[in-house]
Design an enzyme around this catalytic site. Structure first.
Site, PDB file in Angstrom:
ATOM      1  N   ASP A  66      -8.018  -5.232   0.096  1.00  0.00           N
ATOM      2  CA  ASP A  66      -8.566  -6.059  -0.980  1.00  0.00           C
ATOM      3  C   ASP A  66      -8.120  -7.511  -0.925  1.00  0.00           C
ATOM      4  OD1 ASP A  66     -10.130  -4.161  -2.206  1.00  0.00           O
ATOM      5  OD2 ASP A  66      -8.446  -3.308  -3.306  1.00  0.00           O
TER       6      ASP A  66
ATOM      7  N   HIS B  15       0.853  -1.189   0.000  1.00  0.00           N
ATOM      8  CA  HIS B  15       0.000   0.000   0.000  1.00  0.00           C
ATOM      9  C   HIS B  15       0.885   1.233   0.000  1.00  0.00           C
ATOM     10  CE1 HIS B  15      -3.256   2.741   0.933  1.00  0.00           C
ATOM     11  NE2 HIS B  15      -4.048   1.767   0.561  1.00  0.00           N
TER      12      HIS B  15
HETATM   13  N1  CMC Z   1       4.066  -7.656  -4.977  1.00  0.00           N
HETATM   14  C1  CMC Z   1       5.412  -7.656  -5.124  1.00  0.00           C
HETATM   15  N2  CMC Z   1       6.216  -6.580  -4.949  1.00  0.00           N
HETATM   16  C2  CMC Z   1       5.610  -5.441  -4.611  1.00  0.00           C
HETATM   17  C3  CMC Z   1       4.205  -5.338  -4.430  1.00  0.00           C
HETATM   18  C4  CMC Z   1       3.438  -6.505  -4.628  1.00  0.00           C
HETATM   19  N3  CMC Z   1       2.113  -6.477  -4.475  1.00  0.00           N
HETATM   20  N4  CMC Z   1       3.868  -4.069  -4.102  1.00  0.00           N
HETATM   21  C5  CMC Z   1       5.015  -3.370  -4.066  1.00  0.00           C
HETATM   22  N5  CMC Z   1       6.067  -4.188  -4.372  1.00  0.00           N
HETATM   23  C6  CMC Z   1       7.498  -3.825  -4.385  1.00  0.00           C
HETATM   24  C7  CMC Z   1       7.840  -3.021  -5.634  1.00  0.00           C
HETATM   25  O1  CMC Z   1       8.266  -3.861  -6.674  1.00  0.00           O
HETATM   26  C8  CMC Z   1       8.929  -2.121  -5.117  1.00  0.00           C
HETATM   27  O2  CMC Z   1      10.093  -2.881  -4.990  1.00  0.00           O
HETATM   28  P1  CMC Z   1      11.565  -2.182  -5.277  1.00  0.00           P
HETATM   29  O3  CMC Z   1      11.690  -1.112  -4.217  1.00  0.00           O
HETATM   30  O4  CMC Z   1      12.532  -3.289  -5.152  1.00  0.00           O
HETATM   31  O5  CMC Z   1      11.480  -1.621  -6.664  1.00  0.00           O
HETATM   32  C9  CMC Z   1       8.502  -1.781  -3.688  1.00  0.00           C
HETATM   33  O6  CMC Z   1       7.700  -2.921  -3.273  1.00  0.00           O
HETATM   34  C10 CMC Z   1       7.673  -0.505  -3.561  1.00  0.00           C
HETATM   35  O7  CMC Z   1       6.546  -0.629  -4.445  1.00  0.00           O
HETATM   36  P2  CMC Z   1       5.945   0.561  -5.300  1.00  0.00           P
HETATM   37  O8  CMC Z   1       5.211  -0.030  -6.469  1.00  0.00           O
HETATM   38  O9  CMC Z   1       7.004   1.578  -5.581  1.00  0.00           O
HETATM   39  O10 CMC Z   1       4.921   1.185  -4.249  1.00  0.00           O
HETATM   40  P3  CMC Z   1       3.711   2.140  -4.575  1.00  0.00           P
HETATM   41  O11 CMC Z   1       3.432   2.876  -3.337  1.00  0.00           O
HETATM   42  O12 CMC Z   1       3.990   2.941  -5.822  1.00  0.00           O
HETATM   43  O13 CMC Z   1       2.505   1.132  -4.930  1.00  0.00           O
HETATM   44  C11 CMC Z   1       0.677  -0.353  -4.708  1.00  0.00           C
HETATM   45  C12 CMC Z   1       1.527   0.748  -4.029  1.00  0.00           C
HETATM   46  C13 CMC Z   1      -0.546  -0.625  -3.828  1.00  0.00           C
HETATM   47  C14 CMC Z   1       0.201   0.144  -6.075  1.00  0.00           C
HETATM   48  C15 CMC Z   1       1.546  -1.628  -4.864  1.00  0.00           C
HETATM   49  O14 CMC Z   1       1.927  -2.103  -3.585  1.00  0.00           O
HETATM   50  C16 CMC Z   1       0.823  -2.723  -5.642  1.00  0.00           C
HETATM   51  O15 CMC Z   1       0.878  -2.747  -6.876  1.00  0.00           O
HETATM   52  N6  CMC Z   1       0.110  -3.664  -4.929  1.00  0.00           N
HETATM   53  C17 CMC Z   1      -0.703  -4.664  -5.604  1.00  0.00           C
HETATM   54  C18 CMC Z   1      -2.022  -4.043  -6.049  1.00  0.00           C
HETATM   55  C19 CMC Z   1      -2.984  -3.819  -4.904  1.00  0.00           C
HETATM   56  O16 CMC Z   1      -3.190  -4.702  -4.078  1.00  0.00           O
HETATM   57  N7  CMC Z   1      -3.624  -2.647  -4.890  1.00  0.00           N
HETATM   58  C20 CMC Z   1      -4.669  -2.331  -3.894  1.00  0.00           C
HETATM   59  C21 CMC Z   1      -4.255  -1.229  -2.961  1.00  0.00           C
HETATM   60  S1  CMC Z   1      -5.395  -1.127  -1.558  1.00  0.00           S
HETATM   61  C22 CMC Z   1      -6.903  -0.664  -2.229  1.00  0.00           C
HETATM   62  C23 CMC Z   1      -6.926   0.769  -2.560  1.00  0.00           C
HETATM   63  O17 CMC Z   1      -7.246   1.564  -1.667  1.00  0.00           O
HETATM   64  O18 CMC Z   1      -6.630   1.119  -3.706  1.00  0.00           O
END
Ligand code: CMC
Length: 428
Positions: A364, A307
């Site tokens: 989720d 998140h």
């Molecule tokens: N699985 C594997 N690796 C992950 C995941 C995941 N679900 N989420 C983040 N990472 C890794 C990412 O690859 C990165 O690694 P590195 O630093 O080595 O490059 C690190 O963790 C930080 O991730 P980010 O993508 O830069 O973080 P963000 O804040 O931009 O993204 C997120 C947040 C929710 C989009 C992401 O965690 C994600 O894609 N999660 C899966 C989708 C999901 O469950 N979304 C629902 C969010 S809750 C409902 C809502 O309110 O929207």
């Protein structure tokens, strides 16, 4: 504490005023930065940018705190009714009995939708995703209520627009599902509560006496409350930025529904169940999928994990995990993907990759398992999220309008060509 942050650019110092919230969170106001220094701030994805000041929802991601207008998510999810929470978010205080009764009665007056909207619905192919149908039907409200196009109307008139969309969204959502099934739609039953009425419109079939299961209605009430607002997330920010151009409430909410649809936001609930199903069909090898999630060359992500703001635990996920156990037990459902989900969570909580990146189950991860147990089909999961989030979007839009916020218009750092001369077609 100092009232200014000091910034030095090319040896020259500038004082930037600090802004402090009621929970002592600190922001640096850079509103005059460009005018005074010529520089802007750069923050793709707004990871560290506050777009507004808001009194609606407080979130402390480090400590897993979420409060609606000061009330903890744990307490409202346990004790409140969804329309009570809706009133709280939109109007700022819990309603008295009289305010609540009037609010519910007003909503019940507007649950029907214009028959011509049915014709629009029937124009969609039956395989249309219900989120696309929902956002279109919501936007069509601008045509049926043209007076709503002017957001500068009196507060009574704005309240009427608010009540109309709160009343009609469940009807539109249930009808989007019926259209997908190729079944006749059900009309609202205003003798029922908000959640019961929605369930009846979704599941009643002709010539059958449909009775709402109280376990299902209670679980749905809790899920809607847990999704009701989440401060400046992708869809709420979309609603605010669209509304900041003085676009109408319905146009802004329709945009919010589209922003929610993506799998990184509300669409994650559908993506989680599809992922868990794939793992089950592939033999249930949880470790294999954990390895894929960690492999940077593999596009697979563990959906429902991670998140932007929660860096310890998502309080909504804790409540939902417990609710998933309770609901499945009460309904006598044995869903094999629940065990797969728990297995994935167990490994992830101890895995160096997930621990180092502070990745935990989000709201989720378990919500889809409950929706499934309630009989809601997978492609409707994000629609359920939209119904829950509607009061939050309305509250964010209303606050933005009442605070007379300026049009949202970020800047950029240009990385394209410098000026060059036009070359005639034959010379290229
Ligand atoms: N699985 C594997 N690796 C992950 C995941 C995941 N679900 N989420 C983040 N990472 C890794 C990412 O690859 C990165 O690694 P590195 O630093 O080595 O490059 C690190 O963790 C930080 O991730 P980010 O993508 O830069 O973080 P963000 O804040 O931009 O993204 C997120 C947040 C929710 C989009 C992401 O965690 C994600 O894609 N999660 C899966 C989708 C999901 O469950 N979304 C629902 C969010 S809750 C409902 C809502 O309110 O929207």
């Amino acid at each position: 504490m100092s009232e200014f942050a000091e910034l030095k650019i090319n040896g020259q110092s500038y004082n930037l005023p600090l802004v402090t919230g009621t929970e002592n969170e600190v922001g640096i106001n850079i509103g005059k930065l460009r005018a005074e220094t010529g520089a802007i701030t750069v923050d793709p994805g707004y990871k560290n940018t506050g777009s507004t000041s808001s009194a609606i929802t407080y979130l402390d991601g480090e400590n897993g705190v979420l409060r609606y207008r000061g009330y903890s998510i744990e307490e409202v999810a346990e004790k409140a009714d969804f329309l009570e929470v809706t009133y709280l978010l939109i109007y700022g205080e819990l309603p008295t009995q009289e305010q609540y009764d009037n609010f519910v009665a007003d909503i019940k007056k507007h649950t029907l939708i214009h028959e011509d909207v049915r014709k629009i619905l029937e124009g969609f192919p039956s395989n249309a995703h219900p989120m696309g149908v929902l956002s279109s039907l919501v936007c069509s409200m601008t045509a049926f209520y043209p007076e709503s196009l002017d957001p500068n109307r009196s507060s009574d008139e704005v309240d009427l627009s608010i009540v109309r969309i709160l009343a009609k969204l469940p009807t539109m959502a249930a009808w989007a599902y019926k259209n997908e099934q190729g079944h006749p739609v059900n009309y609202p039953d205003n003798t029922l509560s908000y959640t019961e009425n929605f369930l009846k419109m979704m599941f009643a079939v002709p010539a059958e006496d449909y009775k709402v299961d109280p376990v299902i209605a209670k679980a749905l009430n809790k899920l809607l409350i847990l999704h009701a607002d989440h401060e400046q997330n992708c869809s709420a920010s979309t609603v605010r930025i669209v509304g900041s151009s003085h676009a109408s409430l319905y146009a802004s909410i329709s945009a919010g529904i589209n922003a929610l649809w993506g799998p990184l936001h509300g669409g994650a609930n559908q993506a989680v169940i599809e992922m868990l199903e794939n793992i089950r069909k592939d033999g249930g090898d949880v470790a294999k999928y954990m390895a894929k999630a960690k492999d940077k060359d593999d596009p697979f992500r563990l959906m429902g994990f991670g998140h932007r703001v929660y860096k310890n635990f998502d309080p909504r996920a804790r409540i939902i995990k417990k609710a998933a156990d309770d609901v499945l037990t009460a309904l006598g459902v044995n869903d094999p993907v629940l065990e797969i989900a728990k297995g994935l969570e167990q490994i992830a909580l101890e895995d160096e990759y997930f621990v180092a990146r502070k990745l935990y189950p989000n709201v989720d991860f378990y919500s889809g398992i409950i929706y499934r147990a309630l009989g809601i089909p997978t492609e409707m999961f994000t629609v359920m999220f939209a119904m829950g989030r509607l009061p939050g979007w309305i509250a964010q839009w209303k606050e933005m309008r009442e605070n007379h916020e300026p049009i949202g218009r970020p800047r950029q750092i240009y990385t394209g060509y410098n000026e060059r001369s036009f070359v005639a077609m034959g010379d290229r």
